[in-house]
Design a protein around this motif. Structure first.
Motif, PDB file in Angstrom:
ATOM      1  N   TYR A   1     -16.040  75.285  -1.223  1.00  0.00           N
ATOM      2  CA  TYR A   1     -15.368  75.738  -2.448  1.00  0.00           C
ATOM      3  C   TYR A   1     -14.241  74.816  -2.910  1.00  0.00           C
ATOM      4  CZ  TYR A   1     -17.791  80.146  -1.558  1.00  0.00           C
ATOM      5  OH  TYR A   1     -18.749  81.098  -1.338  1.00  0.00           O
TER       6      TYR A   1
ATOM      7  N   PHE B   1     -11.384  67.192  -5.050  1.00  0.00           N
ATOM      8  CA  PHE B   1     -10.533  66.678  -6.138  1.00  0.00           C
ATOM      9  C   PHE B   1     -11.058  65.276  -6.487  1.00  0.00           C
ATOM     10  CE2 PHE B   1      -8.414  70.255  -4.409  1.00  0.00           C
ATOM     11  CZ  PHE B   1      -7.673  70.796  -5.448  1.00  0.00           C
TER      12      PHE B   1
ATOM     13  N   GLN C   1     -12.831  66.358 -12.654  1.00  0.00           N
ATOM     14  CA  GLN C   1     -13.568  67.047 -11.588  1.00  0.00           C
ATOM     15  C   GLN C   1     -13.462  68.542 -11.861  1.00  0.00           C
ATOM     16  OE1 GLN C   1     -15.947  67.461  -9.255  1.00  0.00           O
ATOM     17  NE2 GLN C   1     -15.126  65.825  -7.957  1.00  0.00           N
TER      18      GLN C   1
ATOM     19  N   THR D   1     -11.481  74.431  -7.798  1.00  0.00           N
ATOM     20  CA  THR D   1     -10.635  73.229  -7.836  1.00  0.00           C
ATOM     21  C   THR D   1     -11.003  72.391  -9.060  1.00  0.00           C
ATOM     22  OG1 THR D   1     -12.176  72.023  -6.401  1.00  0.00           O
ATOM     23  CG2 THR D   1     -10.307  73.080  -5.322  1.00  0.00           C
ATOM     24  N   VAL D   2      -9.973  71.896  -9.724  1.00  0.00           N
ATOM     25  CA  VAL D   2     -10.155  71.164 -10.983  1.00  0.00           C
ATOM     26  C   VAL D   2      -9.180  69.993 -10.992  1.00  0.00           C
ATOM     27  CG1 VAL D   2      -9.896  71.336 -13.511  1.00  0.00           C
ATOM     28  CG2 VAL D   2     -10.822  73.282 -12.228  1.00  0.00           C
ATOM     29  N   VAL D   3      -9.605  68.870 -11.543  1.00  0.00           N
ATOM     30  CA  VAL D   3      -8.685  67.742 -11.767  1.00  0.00           C
ATOM     31  C   VAL D   3      -8.773  67.305 -13.220  1.00  0.00           C
ATOM     32  CG1 VAL D   3      -7.950  65.431 -11.033  1.00  0.00           C
ATOM     33  CG2 VAL D   3      -9.145  66.923  -9.402  1.00  0.00           C
TER      34      VAL D   3
END
Lengths: 366, 366
Positions: free
Chosen positions: A103, A290, B70, B75-77
């Motif tokens: 995740y 990331f 991403q 999770t995000v960038v």
């Protein structure tokens, strides 16, 4: 000086003789010896003697698995049911590592874990997998800190630890929200020493360096990071830790004040057994989710170098990174063995003798 | 005293006149006025004048959206591309809130955000939804802190903020890893004041309370929380913040030392425009994914009560919780209006006049 593996085998055998199964005993023993090797000698094999009464009288639950109270993939809640906190935390970190790879991040809250031991000892296994790991716990029945500006105990010391991969020696943080850890205080009391600074306040709020006033009536309190000058900083951190551990696990101060504990394994009533129980919060994050581990370590390696390259204030004390000493100590202990802090083996010997567990041989020539 | 909404409209109009669209301008203006209302007057409307040069000369990117580098759900960038950090952070927190409701927790790293303003100002909107929110940023080009035991600057002040729901007034933490924030230092310099404690070291490592030595050669440094006595604590926290912000966003000190910036919007070369850029790390956690908001707030409410019920050291200064003053200040400002810190409106007036934006009328009778 003893071999790392001999100490693990020795302490595991004692824990097994006291009733833990081989798997639990060996996990706990390995983490105890790891703590000693990393220099956390108040949280290593010293805990064999400290935990023994709870193991022997059943206050630590010796068998079984935690109950899964919630599992949403990236978030999990367990009831630790008074099982060893060391074993529970290790198990939760393994699960969180697996889930973080899936995740990107995973958070696990554990209610009613017995004492978790040395938090830093859990970290190297995670950073070696390229993961960021955070572990923190509080002990609702063991309050030592007053809120900033206050006199009465409302908060525990709230240690938290964070492991950060760098591609080389990891950054390993392990600190309490009080100026120093509670176990340090206990050692100074035992050794008849003062605290190195005025890190305590007495029952009237006066600064003190006498650790005994934490244990004699009227009791003083251990000051939050920042002390009387800017102790809102340590107070802030403590509130954060208690909210994450107690709030998300659903086990904390509210249960004590109401004289009940959640769950059912101890009949819903508070008893002596809860006194060493604490909720634990764990979070593992995978930099691969990331921009990748390489991008992450490019920054953390630079950060480490910038700090190391800073000229020191005292010529003979180069700037250090947190965790380097412990990490290299662990590596060295596995290679050449380790010395134990004075008194630790002496505390264990009567227990080993009682259970007929043979003492480890010191390494040749030591 | 001005009406909250009048100040938002007024500052939004100035930002629009300078080139931001209505949506961005109104988000930024509302967060500036929120900061003033919460008592963070160094990070409120004062930033209109502070950001104006970057808005006018294009160092802040005025139009467009962040690039999604991403997205793994939890999770995000983003590449913030020099867009307003205030607007980016608000947008990221909204996304993280949505995702936390889905995954239980969500972490977002943003590279190359312009100045994020007051971190605490973002929190009430999250805690009102029953969410735990964390926001932190670093500014790789603006180093003020030496590593513990060192003389040379290696770390920024690294503010972080955490919002915790309690079912009533939330706990809102907003603190830097240095003993005090950099903007406080700037204000004391402006006002010719000393720092309240010995929170600075000069270029030789001597303690000082003279904030001007941070800006004159040879430059001193702002001490980490714990100062010379136990400054490893603030140093630890700073390393953690820099790893999360710079490591996970892939934008940080490593880019400056190599004289390049990642991405392409400024041609891959470091220039003045990067100097106020910082990576931001945001994390939102939904207690509903654990044992529910009610179980969470049962513990945090108890925590708040335990602290409030502690007898104060000084009879006239009851124990406070972080965020209460700011939260109630915001509520009051929305109801009855707010005063601005001396000098703030005076700084904005010439800008408003230049753009022909009418000044807000003070509230009747004030």
């Amino acid at each position: 000086m003893y071999s790392f593996d001999d100490l693990v085998r020795f302490s595991s055998k004692i824990l097994q003789a006291a009733g833990l199964n081989e798997e639990k005993a060996s996990v706990i023993a390995r983490l105890f010896v790891t703590a000693d090797a990393m220099g956390h000698d108040t949280h290593g094999l010293k805990l064999v003697a400290f935990h023994m009464p709870d193991i022997e009288d059943g206050h630590m639950l010796l068998e079984g698995e935690p109950d899964v109270l919630q599992d949403r993939g990236a978030t999990v809640v367990w009831d630790g049911k008074r099982l060893s906190g060391v074993w529970l935390a290790q198990k939760a970190l393994s699960l969180a590592a697996e889930r973080a790879k899936q995740y990107g991040t995973c958070s696990i809250a554990i209610q009613r874990a017995h004492h978790t031991g040395c938090l830093e000892a859990f970290l190297p296994e995670l950073t070696e997998q390229g993961l960021i790991a955070m572990i923190t716990n509080s002990v609702p029945a063991s309050k030592l800190m007053a809120p900033f500006g206050g006199l009465d105990r409302a908060l525990s010391t709230n240690p938290f630890a964070v492991g950060i991969p760098t591609g080389d020696v990891p950054i390993l943080i392990d600190m309490s929200c009080t100026i120093c850890a509670g176990t340090k205080i206990m050692r100074w009391v035992d050794e008849g020493k003062k605290t190195p600074g005025y890190w305590i306040q007495d029952a009237q709020g006066n600064l003190s360096n006498d650790p005994t006033i934490l244990f004699s009536e009227p009791k003083g309190t251990l000051l939050p990071i920042g002390g009387h000058e800017y102790g809102h900083k340590g107070y802030n951190l403590a509130l954060m830790v208690e909210a994450l551990t107690q709030g998300l696990s659903g086990f904390g101060g509210a249960d004590y004040s109401e004289h009940i504990t959640p769950g059912s394994t101890n009949g819903g009533k508070a008893d002596l057994s809860v006194d060493r129980l604490g909720p634990v919060f764990i979070q593992v994050t995978d930099p691969e989710a990331f921009l990748g581990l390489e991008a992450f370590e490019r920054q953390t390696k630079h950060l480490v170098d910038s700090c190391k390259n800073s000229r020191p204030i005292n010529e003979n004390e180069p700037v250090r990174l947190p965790g380097t000493k412990g990490y290299l100590g662990l590596k060295r202990a596995k290679e050449v063995g380790l010395e134990l802090y004075p008194g630790i083996m002496e505390d264990i010997i009567p227990i080993a003798e009682r259970y007929g567990v043979e003492l480890p041989d010191p390494l040749p020539g030591t």
